[in-house]
Design a protein around this motif. Structure first.
Motif, PDB file in Angstrom:
ATOM      1  N   TRP A 170      52.463  84.339  10.996  1.00  0.00           N
ATOM      2  CA  TRP A 170      51.133  83.841  11.351  1.00  0.00           C
ATOM      3  C   TRP A 170      50.101  84.088  10.259  1.00  0.00           C
ATOM      4  CZ3 TRP A 170      52.247  80.852  15.075  1.00  0.00           C
ATOM      5  CH2 TRP A 170      53.076  81.228  16.141  1.00  0.00           C
ATOM      6  N   ASN A 171      50.437  84.870   9.272  1.00  0.00           N
ATOM      7  CA  ASN A 171      49.435  85.264   8.280  1.00  0.00           C
ATOM      8  C   ASN A 171      50.032  85.257   6.881  1.00  0.00           C
ATOM      9  OD1 ASN A 171      46.879  86.104   7.444  1.00  0.00           O
ATOM     10  ND2 ASN A 171      47.375  88.270   7.667  1.00  0.00           N
ATOM     11  N   ASP A 172      50.576  84.112   6.470  1.00  0.00           N
ATOM     12  CA  ASP A 172      51.221  83.983   5.170  1.00  0.00           C
ATOM     13  C   ASP A 172      50.802  82.655   4.520  1.00  0.00           C
ATOM     14  OD1 ASP A 172      52.827  84.055   2.943  1.00  0.00           O
ATOM     15  OD2 ASP A 172      54.688  84.490   4.023  1.00  0.00           O
ATOM     16  N   PRO A 173      49.536  82.551   4.096  1.00  0.00           N
ATOM     17  CA  PRO A 173      49.062  81.287   3.515  1.00  0.00           C
ATOM     18  C   PRO A 173      49.810  80.862   2.261  1.00  0.00           C
ATOM     19  CG  PRO A 173      47.410  83.034   3.278  1.00  0.00           C
ATOM     20  CD  PRO A 173      48.447  83.547   4.201  1.00  0.00           C
ATOM     21  N   THR A 174      50.323  81.823   1.505  1.00  0.00           N
ATOM     22  CA  THR A 174      51.090  81.472   0.299  1.00  0.00           C
ATOM     23  C   THR A 174      52.353  80.705   0.681  1.00  0.00           C
ATOM     24  OG1 THR A 174      50.271  83.419  -0.892  1.00  0.00           O
ATOM     25  CG2 THR A 174      52.273  82.371  -1.725  1.00  0.00           C
ATOM     26  N   ARG A 175      53.063  81.200   1.677  1.00  0.00           N
ATOM     27  CA  ARG A 175      54.256  80.510   2.146  1.00  0.00           C
ATOM     28  C   ARG A 175      53.892  79.164   2.773  1.00  0.00           C
ATOM     29  NH1 ARG A 175      59.164  78.882   1.216  1.00  0.00           N
ATOM     30  NH2 ARG A 175      60.509  78.779   3.069  1.00  0.00           N
ATOM     31  N   GLY A 176      52.779  79.121   3.488  1.00  0.00           N
ATOM     32  CA  GLY A 176      52.333  77.862   4.069  1.00  0.00           C
ATOM     33  C   GLY A 176      52.110  76.804   3.008  1.00  0.00           C
ATOM     34  N   ALA A 177      51.479  77.204   1.902  1.00  0.00           N
ATOM     35  CA  ALA A 177      51.236  76.269   0.798  1.00  0.00           C
ATOM     36  C   ALA A 177      52.553  75.794   0.190  1.00  0.00           C
ATOM     37  CB  ALA A 177      50.372  76.939  -0.266  1.00  0.00           C
ATOM     38  N   GLU A 178      53.497  76.706   0.043  1.00  0.00           N
ATOM     39  CA  GLU A 178      54.799  76.339  -0.525  1.00  0.00           C
ATOM     40  C   GLU A 178      55.513  75.313   0.350  1.00  0.00           C
ATOM     41  OE1 GLU A 178      56.781  80.053  -0.751  1.00  0.00           O
ATOM     42  OE2 GLU A 178      55.789  80.694  -2.606  1.00  0.00           O
ATOM     43  N   LEU A 179      55.486  75.540   1.652  1.00  0.00           N
ATOM     44  CA  LEU A 179      56.152  74.616   2.566  1.00  0.00           C
ATOM     45  C   LEU A 179      55.484  73.243   2.541  1.00  0.00           C
ATOM     46  CD1 LEU A 179      56.789  76.988   5.608  1.00  0.00           C
ATOM     47  CD2 LEU A 179      58.499  76.112   4.011  1.00  0.00           C
ATOM     48  N   ALA A 180      54.159  73.240   2.511  1.00  0.00           N
ATOM     49  CA  ALA A 180      53.441  71.970   2.470  1.00  0.00           C
ATOM     50  C   ALA A 180      53.747  71.205   1.184  1.00  0.00           C
ATOM     51  CB  ALA A 180      51.939  72.214   2.602  1.00  0.00           C
ATOM     52  N   LYS A 181      53.749  71.904   0.066  1.00  0.00           N
ATOM     53  CA  LYS A 181      54.038  71.251  -1.211  1.00  0.00           C
ATOM     54  C   LYS A 181      55.447  70.669  -1.227  1.00  0.00           C
ATOM     55  CE  LYS A 181      50.831  74.136  -3.872  1.00  0.00           C
ATOM     56  NZ  LYS A 181      50.720  75.272  -4.826  1.00  0.00           N
ATOM     57  N   GLY A 182      56.375  71.396  -0.618  1.00  0.00           N
ATOM     58  CA  GLY A 182      57.740  70.897  -0.532  1.00  0.00           C
ATOM     59  C   GLY A 182      57.808  69.600   0.279  1.00  0.00           C
ATOM     60  N   GLN A 183      57.016  69.535   1.334  1.00  0.00           N
ATOM     61  CA  GLN A 183      56.974  68.319   2.139  1.00  0.00           C
ATOM     62  C   GLN A 183      56.311  67.173   1.368  1.00  0.00           C
ATOM     63  OE1 GLN A 183      55.276  69.068   5.999  1.00  0.00           O
ATOM     64  NE2 GLN A 183      56.860  70.550   6.568  1.00  0.00           N
ATOM     65  N   PHE A 184      55.262  67.476   0.630  1.00  0.00           N
ATOM     66  CA  PHE A 184      54.591  66.436  -0.162  1.00  0.00           C
ATOM     67  C   PHE A 184      55.558  65.867  -1.205  1.00  0.00           C
ATOM     68  CE2 PHE A 184      50.448  68.992   0.571  1.00  0.00           C
ATOM     69  CZ  PHE A 184      50.312  68.444   1.849  1.00  0.00           C
ATOM     70  N   ASP A 185      56.379  66.735  -1.774  1.00  0.00           N
ATOM     71  CA  ASP A 185      57.367  66.274  -2.765  1.00  0.00           C
ATOM     72  C   ASP A 185      58.381  65.312  -2.141  1.00  0.00           C
ATOM     73  OD1 ASP A 185      56.181  67.791  -4.728  1.00  0.00           O
ATOM     74  OD2 ASP A 185      57.611  69.460  -4.589  1.00  0.00           O
ATOM     75  N   ARG A 186      58.539  65.386  -0.837  1.00  0.00           N
ATOM     76  CA  ARG A 186      59.492  64.508  -0.139  1.00  0.00           C
ATOM     77  C   ARG A 186      58.812  63.260   0.430  1.00  0.00           C
ATOM     78  NH1 ARG A 186      62.649  68.324   3.997  1.00  0.00           N
ATOM     79  NH2 ARG A 186      63.758  66.347   4.391  1.00  0.00           N
ATOM     80  N   GLY A 187      57.540  63.074   0.112  1.00  0.00           N
ATOM     81  CA  GLY A 187      56.843  61.861   0.500  1.00  0.00           C
ATOM     82  C   GLY A 187      55.855  61.990   1.635  1.00  0.00           C
ATOM     83  N   VAL A 188      55.734  63.164   2.227  1.00  0.00           N
ATOM     84  CA  VAL A 188      54.759  63.375   3.298  1.00  0.00           C
ATOM     85  C   VAL A 188      53.349  63.219   2.750  1.00  0.00           C
ATOM     86  CG1 VAL A 188      53.742  65.186   4.754  1.00  0.00           C
ATOM     87  CG2 VAL A 188      56.216  64.818   4.762  1.00  0.00           C
ATOM     88  N   ASP A 189      52.491  62.547   3.516  1.00  0.00           N
ATOM     89  CA  ASP A 189      51.090  62.451   3.069  1.00  0.00           C
ATOM     90  C   ASP A 189      50.098  62.935   4.127  1.00  0.00           C
ATOM     91  OD1 ASP A 189      51.480  60.297   4.750  1.00  0.00           O
ATOM     92  OD2 ASP A 189      50.825  58.769   3.320  1.00  0.00           O
ATOM     93  N   VAL A 190      50.590  63.353   5.282  1.00  0.00           N
ATOM     94  CA  VAL A 190      49.758  63.987   6.307  1.00  0.00           C
ATOM     95  C   VAL A 190      50.561  65.144   6.888  1.00  0.00           C
ATOM     96  CG1 VAL A 190      48.431  63.707   8.420  1.00  0.00           C
ATOM     97  CG2 VAL A 190      48.766  61.734   6.916  1.00  0.00           C
ATOM     98  N   VAL A 191      49.968  66.338   6.971  1.00  0.00           N
ATOM     99  CA  VAL A 191      50.700  67.498   7.486  1.00  0.00           C
ATOM    100  C   VAL A 191      49.868  68.211   8.541  1.00  0.00           C
ATOM    101  CG1 VAL A 191      49.867  69.016   5.626  1.00  0.00           C
ATOM    102  CG2 VAL A 191      51.951  69.618   6.883  1.00  0.00           C
ATOM    103  N   PHE A 192      50.514  68.576   9.635  1.00  0.00           N
ATOM    104  CA  PHE A 192      49.900  69.301  10.749  1.00  0.00           C
ATOM    105  C   PHE A 192      50.414  70.728  10.721  1.00  0.00           C
ATOM    106  CE2 PHE A 192      50.225  69.710  15.701  1.00  0.00           C
ATOM    107  CZ  PHE A 192      49.077  70.480  15.748  1.00  0.00           C
TER     108      PHE A 192
END
Length: 330
Positions: free
Chosen positions: A189-211
């Protein structure tokens, strides 16, 4: 916006004795802290509103480790706090242990159910609010791929994910939803660094909106979206202000109202034990539109999501509850 905790949404309720002497309420926050800009902070805002309206002080404790939970509730009860409000499902075992020791003290748990005569349990239909932001995500997406970043991998967060996916696919049946969970312990619940990594990984796969439904971890997701020129969706509190222009919306879970209203009911002598289930019809969940995101929400998007909202309330659309069968079969 207010929903009555003693409405038809409350089942198996028992009116707690109005003769209980008034006392200061207490809030026990979950992992992530009261300023997580999300779930805990919504609870903080609710109790602060109660304080501003009534002039009543309150006690509080921020859990740092699981071993502190039971001790926190017991100490609050010994100090005379009433009601004692536990924020998060992780407080369940502590309340089950401590509440019977203090039968004249009222306890409240958010996000779980404890069947005891002096406990009020408040749960939400997160899948309904998540469906709405899924509709918006699919309509805003140019790639047809939308993402989800959850916090701790538990059925409650899968409920968010499933509702979001159902909403997105109601708009575009071929929409692809890419989902990741941050972890399996409360630190998720408190790991913004990991959150950013996961989001970037999704963006690399073509995601353009993330919840993000991940507490403080979501802050990293929102920053990554801004840095990448993508869109993000906040959760629990209205988080549109965090990065105006890249926050598409926020899925509102009105923990603030629940905390405010249960504290007020205790003060008024109308508090009830039992279970309150709060969805769209009870104004317990919703989506956020304000000056920070109005430029991102077209008239068509607003009309579509408001129609979806009415269809859910009327029963025309049934949003699947992952926690009913641990599946996303809608």
């Amino acid at each position: 916006m207010r929903f009555p905790l003693r409405s038809a949404a409350v089942s198996a309720v028992v009116l707690f004795s109005a003769s209980v002497a008034m006392a200061d309420p207490a809030v026990v926050y979950d992992a992530g802290g009261k300023f997580d800009k999300s779930f805990n902070e919504a609870a903080y805002n609710g109790i602060e509103q109660f304080k501003a309206e009534t002039g009543t002080n309150y006690m509080e404790f921020e859990v740092q480790a699981d071993a502190q939970r039971e001790q926190a509730f017991r100490k609050m009860a010994q100090k005379g706090a009433d009601p004692i409000i536990g924020i998060g499902f992780s407080q369940e075992s502590a309340i089950k242990k401590v509440a019977p020791e203090f039968p004249n003290t009222r306890f409240v748990i958010i996000d779980s159910v404890v069947d005891l005569p002096n406990v009020q349990s408040i749960v939400f239909k997160e899948q309904e609010g998540s469906y709405l932001v899924g509709v918006l995500a699919a309509m805003a997406s140019q790639s047809g791929k939308v993402g989800f970043v959850g916090g701790m991998d538990i059925p409650l967060i899968r409920r968010f994910e499933c509702g979001y996916e159902q909403g997105a696919k109601a708009v575009k049946s071929d929409a692809e939803v890419i989902a990741n969970m941050t972890g399996t312990t409360p630190s998720a619940w408190n790991d913004p660094t990991r959150g950013a990594e996961l989001a970037k990984g999704q963006f690399d796969r073509g995601v353009d909106v993330v919840f993000a439904a991940a507490g403080g971890t979501g802050i990293g997701v929102y920053q990554a979206a801004k840095d990448s020129g993508k869109l993000a969706i906040g959760v629990d509190s209205n988080q549109n202000y965090i990065h105006p222009g890249t926050m598409l919306t926020s899925m509102l879970k009105r923990v603030d109202v629940a905390v405010h209203d249960t504290a007020k009911a205790a003060a008024d002598g109308t508090w009830k034990a039992g279970v309150a289930v709060l969805g769209l019809a009870e104004h317990g969940v919703d989506w956020a539109l304000d000056d920070n995101n109005k430029g991102l929400i077209t008239d068509d998007m607003k009309a579509k999501v408001e129609q979806a909202k009415q269809d859910i309330i009327s029963g025309k659309v049934q949003v699947h509850d992952y926690m009913a069968d641990n599946s996303c079969a809608y």
